[in-house]
Design an enzyme around this catalytic site. Structure first.
Site, PDB file in Angstrom:
ATOM      1  N   TYR A 129       0.829  -1.216   0.000  1.00 33.06           N
ATOM      2  CA  TYR A 129       0.000   0.000   0.000  1.00 33.06           C
ATOM      3  C   TYR A 129       0.858   1.259   0.000  1.00 33.06           C
ATOM      4  O   TYR A 129       0.451   2.281  -0.536  1.00 33.06           O
ATOM      5  CB  TYR A 129      -0.896   0.042   1.254  1.00 33.06           C
ATOM      6  CG  TYR A 129      -2.228  -0.635   1.111  1.00 33.06           C
ATOM      7  CD1 TYR A 129      -2.313  -1.999   0.823  1.00 33.06           C
ATOM      8  CD2 TYR A 129      -3.411   0.081   1.286  1.00 33.06           C
ATOM      9  CE1 TYR A 129      -3.547  -2.618   0.719  1.00 33.06           C
ATOM     10  CE2 TYR A 129      -4.642  -0.536   1.173  1.00 33.06           C
ATOM     11  CZ  TYR A 129      -4.703  -1.878   0.903  1.00 33.06           C
ATOM     12  OH  TYR A 129      -5.919  -2.493   0.788  1.00 33.06           O
ATOM     13  N   LYS A 174       3.069 -15.396   2.584  1.00 34.53           N
ATOM     14  CA  LYS A 174       3.354 -16.113   1.331  1.00 34.53           C
ATOM     15  C   LYS A 174       4.863 -16.339   1.311  1.00 34.53           C
ATOM     16  O   LYS A 174       5.587 -15.891   0.412  1.00 34.53           O
ATOM     17  CB  LYS A 174       2.860 -15.263   0.141  1.00 34.53           C
ATOM     18  CG  LYS A 174       2.900 -15.950  -1.195  1.00 34.53           C
ATOM     19  CD  LYS A 174       1.826 -17.023  -1.393  1.00 34.53           C
ATOM     20  CE  LYS A 174       2.016 -17.745  -2.707  1.00 34.53           C
ATOM     21  NZ  LYS A 174       1.146 -18.927  -2.865  1.00 34.53           N
ATOM     22  N   ASP A 206      -2.915 -18.284   0.348  1.00 29.64           N
ATOM     23  CA  ASP A 206      -3.883 -18.980  -0.509  1.00 29.64           C
ATOM     24  C   ASP A 206      -4.579 -20.098   0.266  1.00 29.64           C
ATOM     25  O   ASP A 206      -5.797 -20.269   0.203  1.00 29.64           O
ATOM     26  CB  ASP A 206      -3.215 -19.505  -1.804  1.00 29.64           C
ATOM     27  CG  ASP A 206      -1.881 -20.203  -1.569  1.00 29.64           C
ATOM     28  OD1 ASP A 206      -1.381 -20.203  -0.425  1.00 29.64           O
ATOM     29  OD2 ASP A 206      -1.328 -20.768  -2.540  1.00 29.64           O
ATOM     30  N   ASP A 218      -6.322  -7.046   4.120  1.00 26.26           N
ATOM     31  CA  ASP A 218      -7.459  -6.405   3.457  1.00 26.26           C
ATOM     32  C   ASP A 218      -8.341  -7.464   2.821  1.00 26.26           C
ATOM     33  O   ASP A 218      -9.566  -7.473   2.990  1.00 26.26           O
ATOM     34  CB  ASP A 218      -6.936  -5.431   2.390  1.00 26.26           C
ATOM     35  CG  ASP A 218      -8.064  -4.721   1.677  1.00 26.26           C
ATOM     36  OD1 ASP A 218      -8.971  -4.220   2.363  1.00 26.26           O
ATOM     37  OD2 ASP A 218      -8.043  -4.682   0.433  1.00 26.26           O
ATOM     38  N   ASP A 229     -12.230  -9.095   4.366  1.00 30.18           N
ATOM     39  CA  ASP A 229     -13.510  -9.034   3.639  1.00 30.18           C
ATOM     40  C   ASP A 229     -14.070 -10.443   3.454  1.00 30.18           C
ATOM     41  O   ASP A 229     -15.269 -10.675   3.598  1.00 30.18           O
ATOM     42  CB  ASP A 229     -13.332  -8.383   2.250  1.00 30.18           C
ATOM     43  CG  ASP A 229     -13.641  -6.893   2.267  1.00 30.18           C
ATOM     44  OD1 ASP A 229     -13.430  -6.252   3.321  1.00 30.18           O
ATOM     45  OD2 ASP A 229     -14.088  -6.363   1.231  1.00 30.18           O
TER      46      ASP A 229
HETATM   47  C1  IPM Z   1     -10.346  -1.062   4.125  1.00 30.08           C
HETATM   48  C2  IPM Z   1     -10.598  -0.443   2.763  1.00 30.08           C
HETATM   49  C3  IPM Z   1      -9.418   0.459   2.450  1.00 30.08           C
HETATM   50  C4  IPM Z   1      -8.206  -0.433   2.353  1.00 30.08           C
HETATM   51  C5  IPM Z   1      -9.606   1.300   1.185  1.00 30.08           C
HETATM   52  C6  IPM Z   1     -10.848   2.148   1.255  1.00 30.08           C
HETATM   53  C7  IPM Z   1      -8.386   2.164   0.918  1.00 30.08           C
HETATM   54  O1  IPM Z   1     -10.818  -1.408   1.798  1.00 30.08           O
HETATM   55  O2  IPM Z   1     -10.276  -0.317   5.117  1.00 30.08           O
HETATM   56  O3  IPM Z   1     -10.238  -2.283   4.198  1.00 30.08           O
HETATM   57  O4  IPM Z   1      -7.942  -1.043   1.310  1.00 30.08           O
HETATM   58  O5  IPM Z   1      -7.471  -0.509   3.344  1.00 30.08           O
HETATM   59 MN    MN Z   2     -10.816  -3.455   2.547  1.00 26.16          MN
END
Ligand code: IPM
Ligand code: MN
Length: 385
Positions: free
Chosen positions: A156, A203, A235, A259, A263
């Site tokens: 990032y 990884k 993975d 990240d 999710d």
């Molecule tokens: C999160 C979001 C952020 C990230 C974006 C909005 C930059 O997806 O907080 O997980 O990728 O960190």
């Molecule tokens: Mn995110």
């Protein structure tokens, strides 16, 4: 609660805190409003005072100032006790890869400015919502883990390059021993308070940075002899989170892997709208739901406020107010158990964002048990006919 206890609560505590509120974009403002209402209910019950300073960040900040993170916002954050943040992002930037200024830059810059190096995302399941999960009932029982995602390093924030004719691009990924150590200690300490298991997701069969993560975690592990440490390639971890999520207690991982897997893990509980997060580091900590700005729902009073309200519970823990935090969690749990839930959870018999927020405030103020009037709540329900 009787009057005597209430008086005692008010007398024992009564602290003042300054909170920077960043409503942000899309549904951010409406879910954050519910959290502010909940904080006010907590303040009233326990005799605290929360002073709010509202600040801009994201698309709304670009629209008003041209800058996704105005300096005044950073200044306010640095001078407050905690930050409550809504959501960031707007479709007009998502589909325009040439946009030079983007809402997300605001959040990334704030994470860096406040050195919020550790993003904590707990994954909890609720028996009354098991039917919403894409996983089967037997995989869901007793799922309770927390992801520690490194937030201010890795790909990032590495060097970004493109050539002039836009036929080549590169993102660098770097980590230092110190960057890994500081979040690893937090993750080990969390494991000590939990089921004493830590899984490093990396990884290391391919990436040099991952091999450094493994080395640093192995070097630290003897300081926490009670914690069982294991290592999973990302993975494989992505698969294990779906196949057998209850094997996890604390997951520690770098920025990009965190990240993605957070999710992925969020769908286990049944709705992304339920999940809170805390970002802690060197300066003031920030609390935000893990969902995005969900622009299609903005202004409709249908978004789930629980991700934000449960982030507020994490904020209260951070302010060393565990009793208050527990009450907010109990209230949220109570709405879920009684199916006082928003449209993401029950698309037919749903309650509005503001109603769920009000019910949580009523619970916090002790106006629910005993005198709870089911009919009165039914009236606030929206039914699509
Ligand atoms: C999160 C979001 C952020 C990230 C974006 C909005 C930059 O997806 O907080 O997980 O990728 O960190
Ligand atoms: Mn995110």
């Amino acid at each position: 609660m009787n009057t005597e206890n209430q008086l005692q609560d008010n007398m024992n505590t009564g602290e003042t805190f300054s909170i920077t509120v960043i409503p942000g974009d899309g549904i951010g403002p409406e879910v954050t409003q519910q959290s502010v209402n909940v904080l006010n209910a907590i303040a009233q019950k326990f005799g605290h005072q929360f002073n709010y300073q509202y600040c801009l960040m994201g698309a709304v900040a670009i629209d008003q100032t041209g800058n996704p993170l105005p300096d005044e916002t950073i200044e306010a954050c640095l001078n407050s006790d905690a930050i409550l943040f809504g959501a960031i992002g707007h479709p007009k930037y998502d589909n325009d890869p040439t946009a030079k200024v983007r809402p997300e830059q605001g959040l990334l810059k704030l994470r860096k400015a406040l050195q919020l190096f550790s993003n904590i995302r707990p994954i909890t399941t609720y028996p009354s919502l098991h039917h919403l999960s894409p996983l089967k009932q037997k995989q869901l029982e007793d799922v309770d883990f927390v992801i520690y995602r490194e937030l201010t390093g890795g790909i990032y924030f590495g060097e970004k390059k493109t050539n002039e004719d836009q036929t080549w691009a590169s993102d660098g990924c770097e980590y230092t021993k110190e960057e890994i150590e500081r979040i690893a200690h937090q993750a080990f300490q969390s494991a000590m308070q939990r089921r004493k298991k830590l899984t490093l997701v990396d990884k290391a069969n391919v990436l040099e940075t991952s091999r450094l993560w493994r080395k640093v975690v192995k070097d630290i592990a003897p300081q926490y002899p009670e914690v069982a440490v294991d290592f999973l390639f990302v993975d494989n971890a992505a698969m294990q989170i779906i196949l057998n999520p209850k094997q996890f207690d604390v997951i520690l991982t770098e920025n990009l892997f965190g990240d993605i897997i957070s999710d992925e893990a969020s769908v286990i509980s049944g709705s992304l709208g339920l999940l809170p997060s805390a970002s802690v580091g060197v300066a003031t900590a920030l609390f935000e739901p893990i969902h995005g700005s969900y622009p299609q729902a903005a202004g409709k009073d249908i978004a789930n406020p629980l991700g934000s309200i449960l982030s507020t519970a994490m904020l209260l823990d951070y302010l060393k107010l565990p009793k208050e935090a527990k009450l907010v969690r109990d209230a949220a749990q109570w709405t879920i158990e009684n199916m006082f839930v928003t449209k993401d959870i029950d698309p037919i018999n749903f309650y509005f964002t503001s109603t769920v927020g009000e019910l949580i405030c009523e619970y916090v103020q002790g106006r629910v048990a005993g005198v709870f009037n089911q009919e009165n709540v039914e009236l606030r329900k929206s039914t699509i006919i």
